[in-house]
Scaffold this active site. Structure first.
Site, short mmCIF file in Angstrom:
data_model
loop_
_atom_site.label_atom_id
_atom_site.label_comp_id
_atom_site.label_asym_id
_atom_site.label_seq_id
_atom_site.Cartn_x
_atom_site.Cartn_y
_atom_site.Cartn_z
N LYS A 168 8.63 -3.86 8.49
CA LYS A 168 7.86 -3.26 7.46
C LYS A 168 6.99 -2.11 7.62
O LYS A 168 6.43 -1.83 8.67
CB LYS A 168 6.67 -4.25 6.98
N SER B 105 3.62 -8.46 -0.73
CA SER B 105 3.70 -7.12 -0.82
C SER B 105 5.00 -6.66 0.24
O SER B 105 5.64 -5.60 0.36
CB SER B 105 2.79 -6.29 -0.18
N SER C 209 1.96 -12.36 1.18
CA SER C 209 3.05 -11.25 1.25
C SER C 209 4.24 -11.44 1.99
O SER C 209 5.11 -10.72 1.62
CB SER C 209 2.14 -9.83 1.65
N1 GLN Z 1 -0.92 -10.12 -3.42
C1 GLN Z 1 -2.13 -10.07 -2.59
C2 GLN Z 1 -2.77 -8.94 -2.80
O1 GLN Z 1 -2.37 -8.23 -3.46
C3 GLN Z 1 -1.79 -10.49 -1.25
C4 GLN Z 1 -1.02 -9.03 -0.61
C5 GLN Z 1 -0.66 -9.44 0.77
O2 GLN Z 1 -0.58 -10.57 1.29
N2 GLN Z 1 -0.66 -8.48 1.61
O3 GLN Z 1 -3.73 -8.70 -1.96
#
Ligand code: GLN
Length: 486
Positions: free
Chosen positions: A79, A154, A178
């Site tokens: 990532k 994400s 995410s």
């Molecule tokens: N959707 C959540 C956020 O926007 C989690 C994102 C994540 O786990 N990085 O914070």
């Protein structure tokens, strides 16, 4: 014959050891696959063919000299918020679009020492803020099962790459869901390990008390192999826990008869999607056939999870992102008058709207006079959620629930409605709040043919139990074997 890119990491490792394929051949197979399908999926921000082939050649030399570790020669995607020395690490943000880190993240060092092959840097929501990969400044990643749908976020790129057979495994990061949410949307297996199990050194910080790196793969076996590699204490991360980890592969194929799984009432009350409800019922029946008993339980503070998360995560983000000011690295505005104006313009140009929203939310929550009302209160709620789980684990071995409230949604559907977007993490956020390990397993499909995942949650440092339950489930079902036609 099956193409090499269709195999799991464990199968590829067997091929390598038996001399049926070289790492170079395997790597080429994935690079060709990327070339073929990437236009449709857009999983990667950067593909690194030169680096991959160099690493593959090195792995082949190691293999021929007998120096083989379990994942030597196996490709992986990392990532784009984890530093790979000498290669762009953008976090999906304009402000880091040209940032080339001068060092490797600990997980990347471990992959290199093992002799794994880095294929590239997958797409992600900007600074990992989002649930759909739509906030990336490099454009959206498409769901390999249906290009009109989001892949989730994400870590949408990491997950889509595995689902589209562009990589056998990938690393993602999970702050509020995410890894697990996109894994559910794309029909692959993804785990968020216990907070402190995997070093965060070299992971660009979003919300430091919640962020955790974890693997994405097709099945529990590959998850166990990658966990074996990346779990462990690191002096460079002060929250990394000095504990011994078991060999996670010893949990594979272990019977689950006699285990107890808890179903939190508060989660199931929220479940209003018929396809998700059906998949949950089917998965429950499968576990029951395997000798697992289900018990009803209550996690009374779950309802406050999202509200508390959206105070804590933005607060930490507002502090972590203060460093992007155009002085030492990253984007700097070209035109400005004086230092303050330089900061303002740099940040106004460099950050996207969701990141700005989080910085404003967090700065507000931490400001004098509001700190007690918001941040401190949210921290207390967090403790209550942790205690709820602790109590639950007195009566069960693992907690079971959906991963997401629905299958993948349409690109554009929620991007202008932050609250709806935030609500997609309703089942995953409490797990991060409590620092627990959680896994998402492919468990079926919607009537429109989109994958749906289920989530299992275990006590701290009981990833092995999740591997045990997941492998038993996958030995019994074939949802994880299904592939999208691309
Ligand atoms: N959707 C959540 C956020 O926007 C989690 C994102 C994540 O786990 N990085 O914070």
């Amino acid at each position: 014959m099956t193409d090499l890119y269709e195999l799991t990491a464990a199968e590829l490792a067997r091929f390598l050891r038996q001399g049926k394929a070289s790492s170079t051949e395997i790597t080429r197979s994935f690079l060709d696959r990327i070339e073929k399908v990437e236009d449709k999926v857009k999983a990667f921000i950067t593909v690194t063919p030169k680096l991959a082939l160099e690493m593959a050649e090195e792995a082949d030399q190691r293999i021929s000299s007998g120096d083989v570790k379990p994942l030597t020669g196996i490709p992986i995607a990392v990532k784009d918020n984890m530093c790979v020395k000498g290669y762009k690490t953008t976090c999906g943000s304009r402000i880091l679009a040209d940032f080339v880190p001068p060092y490797d993240a600990t997980v990347v060092r471990l992959l290199k020492e093992e002799g794994m092959v880095i294929l590239g840097k997958p797409n992600m929501d900007e600074f990992a803020m989002g649930s759909s990969t739509e906030t990336s400044c490099f454009g959206v990643t498409h769901n390999p099962w249906n290009p009109d749908m989001i892949a989730g976020g994400s870590s949408g790129g990491s997950v889509a790459a595995v689902a589209a057979s562009e990589a056998p495994t990938a690393l993602g990061s999970d702050t509020g869901g995410s890894i697990r949410l996109p894994a559910s949307f794309c029909g692959v297996t993804g785990i968020k390990p216990t907070y402190g199990a995997v070093s965060r050194y070299g992971l660009v910080a979003y919300a430091s008390s919640l962020d955790q790196i974890g693997p994405v793969a097709r099945d529990a076996r590959d998850i166990a192999l990658v966990l074996n590699l990346i779990c462990g204490h690191d002096v460079r991360d002060s929250t990394s826990v000095p504990t011994e980890f078991p060999d996670f592969t010893t949990f594979l194929d272990k019977p689950v008869k006699g285990m107890t799984i808890g179903m939190p009432r508060e989660f199931f009350e929220k479940l209003d999607h018929p396809d998700v409800a059906r998949v949950i019922d089917d998965a429950k029946s499968t576990f029951e056939r395997l000798g697992v008993t289900f018990v009803d339980l209550s996690l009374p503070h779950l309802d406050y999870g999202i509200a508390a998360y959206y105070v804590i995560a933005p607060s930490e983000a507002s502090s972590n992102l203060a460093r992007y000011d155009g002085v030492k690295y990253g984007h700097r505005a070209e035109q400005f008058e004086g230092m303050i104006d330089m900061y303002c313009r740099t940040r106004a140009e460099g950050f996207g709207p969701e990141v700005k929203r989080r910085i404003m939310l967090g700065t507000y929550a931490l400001s004098s006079g509001y700190y007690d009302a918001y941040y401190l209160k949210a921290a207390k709620v967090r403790t209550l959620i942790t205690q709820d789980f602790k109590k639950a684990f007195e009566t069960c071995d693992a907690v079971f629930c959906p991963t997401g409230p629905s299958p993948a949604f349409r690109i554009g559907e929620k991007i202008d409605d932050p609250i709806q977007m935030y609500l997609t993490d309703v089942f995953t956020i409490p797990v991060n709040m409590a620092g627990l390990p959680g896994i998402s397993l492919p468990a079926g499909f919607s009537k429109d043919g989109l994958p749906i995942g289920v989530q299992l949650i275990a006590p701290h440092f009981e990833e092995g139990r999740l591997i045990q339950l997941s492998s038993a489930y996958q030995n019994e079902t074939d949802h994880h074997l299904k592939r999208p036609s691309l």
